[in-house]
Motif scaffolding. Structure first.
Motif, short mmCIF file in Angstrom:
data_model
loop_
_atom_site.label_atom_id
_atom_site.label_comp_id
_atom_site.label_asym_id
_atom_site.label_seq_id
_atom_site.Cartn_x
_atom_site.Cartn_y
_atom_site.Cartn_z
N CYS A 192 37.06 44.54 6.91
CA CYS A 192 37.42 45.05 5.59
C CYS A 192 36.95 46.50 5.48
N SER A 193 37.89 47.43 5.28
CA SER A 193 37.54 48.83 5.08
C SER A 193 37.42 49.07 3.58
N VAL A 194 36.19 49.14 3.08
CA VAL A 194 35.94 49.23 1.64
C VAL A 194 35.83 50.70 1.22
N MET A 195 36.31 50.98 0.02
CA MET A 195 36.26 52.35 -0.51
C MET A 195 34.85 52.64 -1.03
N PRO A 196 34.38 53.87 -0.84
CA PRO A 196 33.07 54.24 -1.36
C PRO A 196 33.04 54.17 -2.89
N VAL A 197 31.96 53.65 -3.42
CA VAL A 197 31.76 53.58 -4.87
C VAL A 197 30.47 54.33 -5.21
N TYR A 198 30.56 55.31 -6.11
CA TYR A 198 29.38 56.12 -6.43
C TYR A 198 28.91 55.90 -7.87
N GLU A 199 29.82 55.48 -8.74
CA GLU A 199 29.51 55.37 -10.16
C GLU A 199 29.71 53.94 -10.64
N ASN A 200 29.20 53.67 -11.82
CA ASN A 200 29.36 52.36 -12.47
C ASN A 200 28.89 51.22 -11.58
N GLN A 201 27.83 51.50 -10.84
CA GLN A 201 27.37 50.51 -9.87
C GLN A 201 26.78 49.26 -10.50
N MET A 244 29.19 59.39 0.86
CA MET A 244 29.31 58.16 1.64
C MET A 244 27.95 57.52 1.86
N SER A 245 26.90 58.33 2.01
CA SER A 245 25.54 57.79 2.14
C SER A 245 25.14 57.06 0.86
N LEU A 246 25.47 57.65 -0.29
CA LEU A 246 25.16 57.02 -1.57
C LEU A 246 25.91 55.70 -1.72
N ALA A 247 27.18 55.70 -1.34
CA ALA A 247 27.98 54.47 -1.42
C ALA A 247 27.39 53.38 -0.54
N GLN A 248 26.96 53.76 0.66
CA GLN A 248 26.36 52.77 1.56
C GLN A 248 25.10 52.16 0.94
N GLN A 249 24.26 53.00 0.35
CA GLN A 249 23.04 52.51 -0.29
C GLN A 249 23.35 51.52 -1.40
N ILE A 250 24.39 51.81 -2.19
CA ILE A 250 24.77 50.92 -3.30
C ILE A 250 25.25 49.58 -2.75
N TYR A 251 26.08 49.62 -1.71
CA TYR A 251 26.56 48.36 -1.12
C TYR A 251 25.40 47.55 -0.54
N ILE A 252 24.49 48.21 0.14
CA ILE A 252 23.35 47.51 0.73
C ILE A 252 22.52 46.82 -0.34
N LYS A 253 22.39 47.47 -1.48
CA LYS A 253 21.63 46.88 -2.60
C LYS A 253 22.22 45.54 -3.01
N TYR A 254 23.53 45.39 -2.87
CA TYR A 254 24.21 44.15 -3.24
C TYR A 254 24.39 43.20 -2.05
N GLY A 255 23.75 43.50 -0.93
CA GLY A 255 23.85 42.60 0.22
C GLY A 255 25.13 42.75 1.02
N VAL A 256 25.80 43.90 0.89
CA VAL A 256 27.01 44.20 1.65
C VAL A 256 26.65 45.29 2.65
N TYR A 257 27.03 45.09 3.93
CA TYR A 257 26.52 45.95 5.00
C TYR A 257 27.66 46.64 5.76
N PRO A 258 28.02 47.88 5.36
CA PRO A 258 29.05 48.63 6.10
C PRO A 258 28.52 49.04 7.48
N LEU A 259 29.23 48.61 8.52
CA LEU A 259 28.73 48.76 9.89
C LEU A 259 29.44 49.86 10.68
N ASN A 260 30.38 50.55 10.03
CA ASN A 260 31.12 51.58 10.73
C ASN A 260 31.79 52.47 9.71
N ILE A 261 32.41 53.57 10.17
CA ILE A 261 33.15 54.43 9.26
C ILE A 261 34.60 54.51 9.68
N ASP A 262 35.43 54.83 8.70
CA ASP A 262 36.88 54.89 8.85
C ASP A 262 37.31 56.27 8.36
#
Length: 444
Positions: A192-201, A244-262
């Motif tokens: 799953c290639s997820v879009m970066p999310v920076y706001e409204n986390q 993208m670093s911020l988006a990764q941190q937000i996903y990790i906080k929710y237990g979602v782990y992006p393992l690569n970039i697209d």
């Protein structure tokens, strides 16, 4: 006593030779790069960017690439390479002394396109390819030849993966879950290639979205981070990387782990984007219609372990084997309706395509000082195991996969094989010397 001292000295010497052999090969592999000397990035009046196509073929072999315009090359600059490509798209005049310098070159040369000189014919280290196009089977042939030339072995069959693209928080989550369940029931590994999310986390919608992504992870899916969508033509690479670093941190906080970039392929040719595109050892690359002009005097791109090309699937898609020139992810948009999604997968599989298990694509990604590592089915965050999969789901997925999955051991690095043989030979010599010394000692 004298024999004993000699024996120890010989053993130490041979062991040191083995270590230096291994270290030398390792350093050589890390520094491997291929040179392209080109006249222009495309043929006059044509649309196809042949320089970009050749660059991606070389990157797919695991090598990095240095790009030099024909007007900026020097004899001294080519001698350090083992493989050299000459890409001539137009019939412009060759620089004085260029052909003579190529004849003195000790490595391998591939001349692609026009202006091939008769003096280069019948040279053992020179291969000539009149032309190629990424739109037909000639590109596939080029990929095989380049792989064999650089890696000194036959072309490995490319890996093919299934990817759900542009996964946004506001997609139809119920439809998305149905796609996940379908893939899980079919035993198909997916990305799953997820879009970066920076706001409204902290919004409830974001929490529900990440809950669904965790569900995808539990069903055997892997998450990668899509490149940031930021408006503007000259956005600094650092700004994109920070987002993208911020988006990764937000996903990790929710237990979602992006393992690569697209990323779009245009990122490869932006100097200030190099840190971003090399934050991971592997990269997914999307075709970019706005790649623009590639015209460098000199430019360098470091290598990746794996380069995965994205091929977008739509309702009218028709698969052709010649499209697969190297590792490929068949990409389905996340908002595609379920029936079209199933039909697209069926069409590809009916053509003999097997979707490889993404668990075997081991990855290390470091964004913003946070390291995520994928080793088979394990995910490590800063070297700590974080994925505790649902055991019943995990067992079921593995049962489905085991019916068709075979582990490919044909991709063992040729250099490692040679090193292993060399070390075994050294220790065999040590044993023979030891026996000989023991015999002398006995008769003494």
């Amino acid at each position: 006593m004298m024999f004993k001292i000699r024996k120890i000295q010989i053993l130490i010497l041979l062991i040191l030779i083995s270590i230096f052999m291994f270290y030398g090969e390792r350093v050589k592999a890390e520094e491997n790069k291929t040179l392209i000397i080109y006249d222009s990035y495309k043929e006059f009046g044509a649309e196809e960017n042949k320089l970009n196509s050749l660059v991606q073929v070389i990157l797919s072999t695991g090598n990095g690439v240095d790009i030099v315009n024909i007007d900026s090359y020097s004899k001294e600059s080519i001698d350090k390479y083992g493989v050299l490509f000459v890409l001539y798209n137009n019939s412009s005049e060759l620089p004085e002394g260029f052909i003579q310098n190529l004849l003195k070159f000790k490595g391998k040369i591939v001349w692609v396109g026009k202006n091939f000189n008769p003096l280069l014919e019948n040279q053992q280290n020179i291969t000539y390819m009149p032309n190629f196009s990424s739109k037909n089977a000639s590109y596939n042939i080029l990929s095989k030849e380049v792989y064999k030339l650089i890696n000194d072995k036959e072309w490995d069959k490319p890996k093919t993966y299934l990817l759900i693209d542009e996964v946004y928080p506001f997609i139809d989550l119920q439809n998305f879950v149905k796609k996940i369940d379908f893939l899980y029931d079919q035993g198909i590994s997916f990305i799953c290639s997820v879009m970066p999310v920076y706001e409204n986390q902290n919004f409830d919608a974001m929490k529900r979205f990440c809950e669904v992504l965790r569900y995808a992870q539990d069903k055997g899916g892997k998450i990668i981070l899509h490149s940031s969508v930021m408006k503007g033509n000259n956005i600094p690479g650092k700004d994109v990387q920070d987002k993208m670093s911020l988006a990764q941190q937000i996903y990790i906080k929710y237990g979602v782990y992006p393992l690569n970039i697209d990323i779009p392929e245009s990122f490869l040719y932006k100097e200030d984007y190099k840190d971003l595109i090399h934050c991971s050892n592997n990269v997914f690359i999307e075709k970019d219609n706005n790649i623009g002009i590639i015209d460098f005097k000199k430019y360098s791109i470091a290598g990746f372990d794996k380069v995965i090309d994205k091929i977008h699937i739509n309702d009218n898609y028709s698969y052709e084997p010649s499209q697969i020139a190297y590792d490929t992810a068949f990409s389905f948009n996340s908002d595609l309706d379920l029936n079209s999604f199933k039909a697209g997968i069926k069409h590809i599989m009916n053509k003999g395509v097997y979707f490889n298990d993404i668990d075997y694509l081991n990855t290390i990604i470091n964004l913003g000082g946070i390291e995520l590592k994928s080793e088979n089915s394990n995910i490590l965050l800063n070297n700590k195991l974080v994925n505790e999969q649902n055991s019943s789901s995990e067992t079921s997925v593995q049962d489905n996969k085991s019916k068709t999955e075979t582990i490919d051991i044909g991709n063992v690095n040729n250099r490692i094989t040679k090193i292993t043989i060399g070390i075994c030979a050294v220790f065999f010599i040590i044993i023979l010397i030891s026996k000989r010394l023991e015999i002398r000692k006995f008769f003494k």
